[in-house]
Design an enzyme around this catalytic site. Structure first.
Site, PDB file in Angstrom:
ATOM      1  CB  CYS A  18      -0.909   0.018   1.229  1.00  0.00           C
ATOM      2  SG  CYS A  18      -0.008  -0.085   2.802  1.00  0.00           S
ATOM      3  CB  CYS A  32       4.549   3.613  15.602  1.00  0.00           C
ATOM      4  SG  CYS A  32       4.614   5.164  16.540  1.00  0.00           S
ATOM      5  CB  CYS A  51       2.199 -36.111  16.107  1.00  0.00           C
ATOM      6  SG  CYS A  51       2.496 -35.755  14.353  1.00  0.00           S
ATOM      7  CB  CYS A 104       0.088 -38.396  10.725  1.00  0.00           C
ATOM      8  SG  CYS A 104       1.270 -37.121  11.209  1.00  0.00           S
ATOM      9  CB  CYS A 164     -11.407 -42.779  12.023  1.00  0.00           C
ATOM     10  SG  CYS A 164     -13.067 -42.301  11.464  1.00  0.00           S
ATOM     11  CB  CYS A 210     -16.932 -43.824  14.943  1.00  0.00           C
ATOM     12  SG  CYS A 210     -16.461 -43.166  13.319  1.00  0.00           S
ATOM     13  CB  CYS A 228      17.128  -9.218 -10.083  1.00  0.00           C
ATOM     14  SG  CYS A 228      16.765 -10.000  -8.486  1.00  0.00           S
ATOM     15  CB  CYS A 288      -0.002 -17.457  -0.675  1.00  0.00           C
ATOM     16  SG  CYS A 288       0.634 -15.762  -0.727  1.00  0.00           S
ATOM     17  CB  CYS A 304      15.034  -6.470  -8.228  1.00  0.00           C
ATOM     18  SG  CYS A 304      13.862  -7.838  -8.427  1.00  0.00           S
TER      19      CYS A 304
END
Length: 441
Positions: A229, A237, A305, A320, A328, A341, A416, A426, A434
């Protein structure tokens, strides 16, 4: 003769008082020195490079300076002009020769007066107009004949513009930069962009800004500019604001303090503002916040974990990738197959027969020597050290390992070409060399 020497001394003293040491360097042992002249660019000035069917065009505020090296003869200024050479990486030899001829003409029309200051003014304010360069500097494309293109440009550190003293420029060859093969003009574009970014930062550091939080005026060296911006705040600050947000766990609040502005500082800016410890907390909380918003992500139920696990929509089974725990996704218990379950699961035997990755074989040449030195026994290492030298082997080995790591873990900035590592977040990237944005692909 004495009058000439007095005028030379007065001129050099005046130039020292006008220009800083980064612009004018005098040789105290004789009447000589060098100027680094930055040409003034008009608004909207751009540089363009055509490469591989693509066009890369960038706005510029600064170009690398022209280097004017001079020596004053004893009969200057009354009878002889200064002896000089003019070099510049982004101008062709014919263009440099044209500028040199114009400098000589300026002396001829001076009527025996000192001319160094006039030369600097001309190079700074009138060089581009003299060369008919208005708002675009186009570098040669890689499709042009490389030898003829390189012969026109000063791509070495210094080349005299005088035909009788001009050194031969070797044919254009692709240069290696962090594992990349770049053409000379890609390297030149990289240098131009990096110089432009550095000079803009210097101007920013010397400019006064009003902080949008405390409303006091600060030099840019004490401020931080948010690239999304362009809002500027004093470092104190913005640092306190970010520290408060991270300490309270509100990582989404680490954004621009300006009202109704959603821009965020870059990770490197956050790290410099809050320090290593708080940045680690910020990084973890930001990752956690991002994962919590993703419907296809859950967490490993093991208390030791807790790693993020990506779910498959077609199955309730999850694995994992960190601790290899199968569970599950609905009840977060050990995976129970088709059983309902919360029923006692049938625990399968763990299979630990994962194949080991075989080490890479030594390459040819020096890479093979490095691999042999790394994996050989003590006697073999001693023989290699006697043959190649221990310091040389250690230096080459470290460089070889470093180059392999850079090649495997980084990608070049498309502008560059500096190597960049992506540690998370992301795909929108910002190059700190540069100051250009790009998408990680």
């Amino acid at each position: 003769m004495n009058m000439d020497l007095e005028e030379q001394e007065d001129e050099l003293l005046a130039l020292q008082s006008i220009f800083g040491s980064d612009e004018f360097l005098r040789n105290e042992s004789k009447s000589a020195g060098e100027f680094r002249v930055s040409v003034e660019l008009p608004a909207g000035f751009t540089v363009l490079l055509r490469h591989g069917g693509t066009i890369r065009q960038y706005d510029l505020s600064f170009l690398p300076p022209l280097l004017l090296t001079f020596e004053l003869p004893e009969d200057y200024p009354s009878s002889s002009p200064p002896s000089f050479t003019l070099t510049c990486s982004w101008l062709t030899h014919p263009q440099l020769t044209s500028l040199s001829d114009q400098l000589t003409d300026l002396y001829q029309t001076s009527g025996g007066a000192v001319v160094l200051f006039s030369w600097i003014q001309f190079l700074r304010e009138g060089a581009l107009e003299h060369l008919d360069i208005h708002s675009l500097l186009e570098l040669p494309s890689d499709q042009e004949d490389s030898s003829s293109a390189a012969d026109k440009y000063d791509l070495s550190e210094s080349v005299s513009v005088r035909p009788e003293e001009a050194s031969e420029i070797p044919p254009s060859k692709e240069q290696s930069y962090s594992g990349l093969s770049l053409t000379p003009f890609q390297m030149l574009l990289s240098q131009i962009l990096i110089h432009n970014a550095e000079q803009k930062q210097k101007v920013f550091a010397a400019t006064l800004f009003d902080c949008g939080v405390c409303w006091l005026s600060w030099l840019g060296s004490e401020c931080v500019k948010l690239h999304e911006c362009d809002h500027v705040f004093c470092r104190a600050c913005l640092s306190e604001f970010c520290k408060t947000q991270i300490t309270e766990g509100n990582v989404l609040g680490v954004s621009c303090p300006q009202a109704d502005c959603t821009a965020t500082p870059t990770p490197s800016q956050v790290k410099s503002l809050v320090g290593e410890e708080l940045f680690h907390r910020y990084d973890c909380l930001l990752l956690q916040s991002t994962l919590d918003c993703m419907p296809d992500v859950t967490y490993c139920p093991r208390h030791t974990c807790g790693s993020a696990v990506i779910l498959e929509r077609s199955s309730s089974a999850a694995m994992c990738s960190v601790c290899s725990f199968a569970f599950c996704a609905n009840c977060k218990k050990t995976y129970h197959g088709t059983n309902k379950c919360y029923e006692e699961p049938n625990i399968p035997e763990e299979n630990s027969d994962d194949p080991l990755i075989s080490p890479t074989q030594p390459d040819e040449g020096m890479k093979g020597v490095m691999e042999e030195y790394a994996n050989g026994n003590r006697r073999r290492r001693h023989l290699l050290e006697r043959r190649y030298g221990r310091k040389m082997l250690l230096y080459t080995f470290e460089k070889h390992v470093s180059d392999k790591w850079i090649t495997a873990n980084t990608k070049p900035c498309p502008h560059c070409f500096c190597p960049i590592q992506k540690a998370g977040g992301c795909n929108h990237m910002f190059c700190t060399r540069c100051n250009q944005n790009f998408q990680w692909e």
